[in-house]
Design a protein around this motif. Sequence first.
Motif, PDB file in Angstrom:
ATOM      1  N   ARG A  78     -48.930 -12.101 -46.320  1.00  0.00           N
ATOM      2  CA  ARG A  78     -50.419 -11.502 -46.642  1.00  0.00           C
ATOM      3  C   ARG A  78     -50.523 -11.971 -47.950  1.00  0.00           C
ATOM      4  N   ALA A  79     -51.838 -12.109 -48.346  1.00  0.00           N
ATOM      5  CA  ALA A  79     -52.200 -12.284 -49.626  1.00  0.00           C
ATOM      6  C   ALA A  79     -53.873 -11.775 -50.163  1.00  0.00           C
ATOM      7  N   GLN A  80     -53.938 -11.561 -51.191  1.00  0.00           N
ATOM      8  CA  GLN A  80     -55.441 -10.889 -51.622  1.00  0.00           C
ATOM      9  C   GLN A  80     -55.804 -11.558 -52.795  1.00  0.00           C
ATOM     10  N   GLY A  81     -57.189 -11.817 -53.068  1.00  0.00           N
ATOM     11  CA  GLY A  81     -57.655 -12.233 -54.202  1.00  0.00           C
ATOM     12  C   GLY A  81     -58.748 -11.316 -54.853  1.00  0.00           C
ATOM     13  N   THR A  82     -58.537 -10.881 -56.150  1.00  0.00           N
ATOM     14  CA  THR A  82     -59.232  -9.955 -56.642  1.00  0.00           C
ATOM     15  C   THR A  82     -60.052 -10.926 -57.985  1.00  0.00           C
ATOM     16  N   ASP A  83     -61.041 -10.059 -58.435  1.00  0.00           N
ATOM     17  CA  ASP A  83     -61.925 -10.531 -59.403  1.00  0.00           C
ATOM     18  C   ASP A  83     -61.298  -9.672 -60.657  1.00  0.00           C
ATOM     19  N   GLU A  84     -61.841 -10.073 -61.806  1.00  0.00           N
ATOM     20  CA  GLU A  84     -61.261  -9.659 -63.153  1.00  0.00           C
ATOM     21  C   GLU A  84     -61.305  -8.194 -63.171  1.00  0.00           C
ATOM     22  N   GLY A  85     -62.392  -7.448 -62.662  1.00  0.00           N
ATOM     23  CA  GLY A  85     -62.558  -5.999 -62.373  1.00  0.00           C
ATOM     24  C   GLY A  85     -61.659  -5.454 -61.420  1.00  0.00           C
ATOM     25  N   GLY A  86     -60.725  -6.260 -60.514  1.00  0.00           N
ATOM     26  CA  GLY A  86     -59.885  -5.603 -59.860  1.00  0.00           C
ATOM     27  C   GLY A  86     -60.507  -5.494 -58.521  1.00  0.00           C
ATOM     28  N   ALA A  87     -61.722  -5.850 -58.205  1.00  0.00           N
ATOM     29  CA  ALA A  87     -62.277  -5.800 -56.723  1.00  0.00           C
ATOM     30  C   ALA A  87     -61.653  -6.934 -56.031  1.00  0.00           C
ATOM     31  N   ALA A  88     -61.206  -6.598 -54.532  1.00  0.00           N
ATOM     32  CA  ALA A  88     -60.796  -7.401 -53.699  1.00  0.00           C
ATOM     33  C   ALA A  88     -61.991  -8.314 -53.131  1.00  0.00           C
ATOM     34  N   VAL A  89     -61.992  -9.512 -53.144  1.00  0.00           N
ATOM     35  CA  VAL A  89     -63.076 -10.586 -52.868  1.00  0.00           C
ATOM     36  C   VAL A  89     -62.665 -11.103 -51.614  1.00  0.00           C
ATOM     37  N   VAL A  90     -61.242 -11.500 -51.334  1.00  0.00           N
ATOM     38  CA  VAL A  90     -60.928 -12.127 -49.977  1.00  0.00           C
ATOM     39  C   VAL A  90     -59.490 -11.618 -49.868  1.00  0.00           C
ATOM     40  N   GLU A  91     -59.051 -11.606 -48.497  1.00  0.00           N
ATOM     41  CA  GLU A  91     -57.913 -11.328 -48.224  1.00  0.00           C
ATOM     42  C   GLU A  91     -57.390 -12.135 -47.102  1.00  0.00           C
ATOM     43  N   ALA A  92     -56.092 -12.406 -46.785  1.00  0.00           N
ATOM     44  CA  ALA A  92     -55.755 -13.439 -45.651  1.00  0.00           C
ATOM     45  C   ALA A  92     -54.275 -12.860 -45.135  1.00  0.00           C
ATOM     46  N   SER A  93     -54.315 -13.264 -43.981  1.00  0.00           N
ATOM     47  CA  SER A  93     -52.844 -13.075 -43.403  1.00  0.00           C
ATOM     48  C   SER A  93     -52.335 -14.272 -42.573  1.00  0.00           C
ATOM     49  N   ALA A  94     -51.123 -14.437 -42.466  1.00  0.00           N
ATOM     50  CA  ALA A  94     -50.953 -15.761 -41.844  1.00  0.00           C
ATOM     51  C   ALA A  94     -49.290 -15.504 -41.038  1.00  0.00           C
ATOM     52  N   LEU A  95     -49.243 -16.401 -39.895  1.00  0.00           N
ATOM     53  CA  LEU A  95     -48.080 -16.498 -39.506  1.00  0.00           C
ATOM     54  C   LEU A  95     -47.357 -17.713 -39.784  1.00  0.00           C
ATOM     55  N   PHE A  96     -46.230 -17.892 -40.617  1.00  0.00           N
ATOM     56  CA  PHE A  96     -45.557 -19.251 -40.690  1.00  0.00           C
ATOM     57  C   PHE A  96     -44.371 -19.270 -39.951  1.00  0.00           C
ATOM     58  N   LEU A  97     -43.930 -20.465 -39.379  1.00  0.00           N
ATOM     59  CA  LEU A  97     -42.953 -20.693 -38.645  1.00  0.00           C
ATOM     60  C   LEU A  97     -41.847 -21.801 -39.431  1.00  0.00           C
ATOM     61  N   VAL A  98     -40.945 -21.072 -39.465  1.00  0.00           N
ATOM     62  CA  VAL A  98     -39.632 -21.770 -40.152  1.00  0.00           C
ATOM     63  C   VAL A  98     -39.275 -23.019 -39.423  1.00  0.00           C
ATOM     64  N   VAL A  99     -39.194 -24.216 -40.190  1.00  0.00           N
ATOM     65  CA  VAL A  99     -39.107 -25.547 -39.102  1.00  0.00           C
ATOM     66  C   VAL A  99     -37.989 -26.292 -39.756  1.00  0.00           C
ATOM     67  N   GLY A 100     -37.226 -27.044 -39.144  1.00  0.00           N
ATOM     68  CA  GLY A 100     -36.162 -28.106 -39.599  1.00  0.00           C
ATOM     69  C   GLY A 100     -37.268 -29.405 -40.497  1.00  0.00           C
ATOM     70  N   LEU A 101     -36.451 -29.808 -41.281  1.00  0.00           N
ATOM     71  CA  LEU A 101     -36.808 -30.979 -42.286  1.00  0.00           C
ATOM     72  C   LEU A 101     -37.601 -31.887 -41.398  1.00  0.00           C
ATOM     73  N   GLU A 102     -37.086 -32.457 -40.086  1.00  0.00           N
ATOM     74  CA  GLU A 102     -37.236 -33.283 -39.196  1.00  0.00           C
ATOM     75  C   GLU A 102     -38.876 -33.130 -39.038  1.00  0.00           C
ATOM     76  N   HIS A 103     -39.218 -31.958 -38.757  1.00  0.00           N
ATOM     77  CA  HIS A 103     -40.988 -31.774 -38.789  1.00  0.00           C
ATOM     78  C   HIS A 103     -41.719 -32.450 -39.449  1.00  0.00           C
ATOM     79  N   PHE A 104     -41.333 -32.473 -40.747  1.00  0.00           N
ATOM     80  CA  PHE A 104     -42.207 -33.049 -41.580  1.00  0.00           C
ATOM     81  C   PHE A 104     -42.383 -34.751 -41.593  1.00  0.00           C
ATOM     82  N   ALA A 105     -41.011 -35.060 -40.984  1.00  0.00           N
ATOM     83  CA  ALA A 105     -40.694 -36.772 -40.640  1.00  0.00           C
ATOM     84  C   ALA A 105     -41.826 -37.133 -39.787  1.00  0.00           C
ATOM     85  N   ARG A 106     -42.529 -36.375 -38.908  1.00  0.00           N
ATOM     86  CA  ARG A 106     -43.534 -36.717 -37.814  1.00  0.00           C
ATOM     87  C   ARG A 106     -44.699 -37.213 -38.365  1.00  0.00           C
TER      88      ARG A 106
END
Length: 116
Positions: A78-106
């Motif tokens: 999860r992530a969030q972005g806030t302005d200098e006044g502390g107000a949330a302007v954007v938020e994100a959630s994600a699913l990451f999958l752990v992969v082997g290094l061979e994934h990047f060789a593709r």
Amino acid sequence: MRARHVFDERHVGAPGIAHGGAVATVLDDLFGFLLYLIGEPAVTRHLEVGYRSPVLLGTPYLLEAGVQRREGRKLFVRAQGTDEGGAAVVEASALFLVVGLEHFARGGGDAAPVAP
Ligand SMILES: CCCCCCCCCCCCCC(=O)SCCNC(=O)CCNC(=O)[C@H](O)C(C)(C)COP(=O)(O)OP(=O)(O)OC[C@H]1O[C@@H](n2cnc3c(N)ncnc32)[C@H](O)[C@@H]1OP(=O)(O)O
């Protein structure tokens, strides 16, 4: 993990406002840096972004990201972005999958070892 980010004219959508795709890219990349703390390579399987307020060009934002939970090779982040006044302007959630290094060789790069 925390980062400070300022969007500029390269990221413009509507005048003076960052393009939503550029905002999503920064959040996805923020999650990518989180992996260095986790210590395992992983890739984005699913990404959701909530745009609460326009993200303004030339304005500093605080970005914060963390791991919500882990289920085997699934990292829910999860992530969030806030302005200098502390107000949330954007938020994100994600699913990451752990992969082997061979994934990047593709991609044909030479940074990752090629699996036999
Ligand atoms: C060491 C230091 C580290 C340094 C890091 C450097 C790396 C830098 C990297 C920087 C990166 C920066 C960021 C970038 O730019 S990463 C670049 C963009 N991402 C990609 O290119 C990824 C493309 N996708 C794939 O390659 C495959 O889909 C992968 C390998 C990810 C998984 O393919 P695989 O065939 O193996 O798995 P699966 O697709 O069946 O799904 C797996 C599981 O997920 C579950 N599921 C799916 N959707 C959802 C959902 N919405 N809510 C809840 N669960 C969901 C699904 O049910 C399944 O569960 P289960 O049945 O297994 O229980």
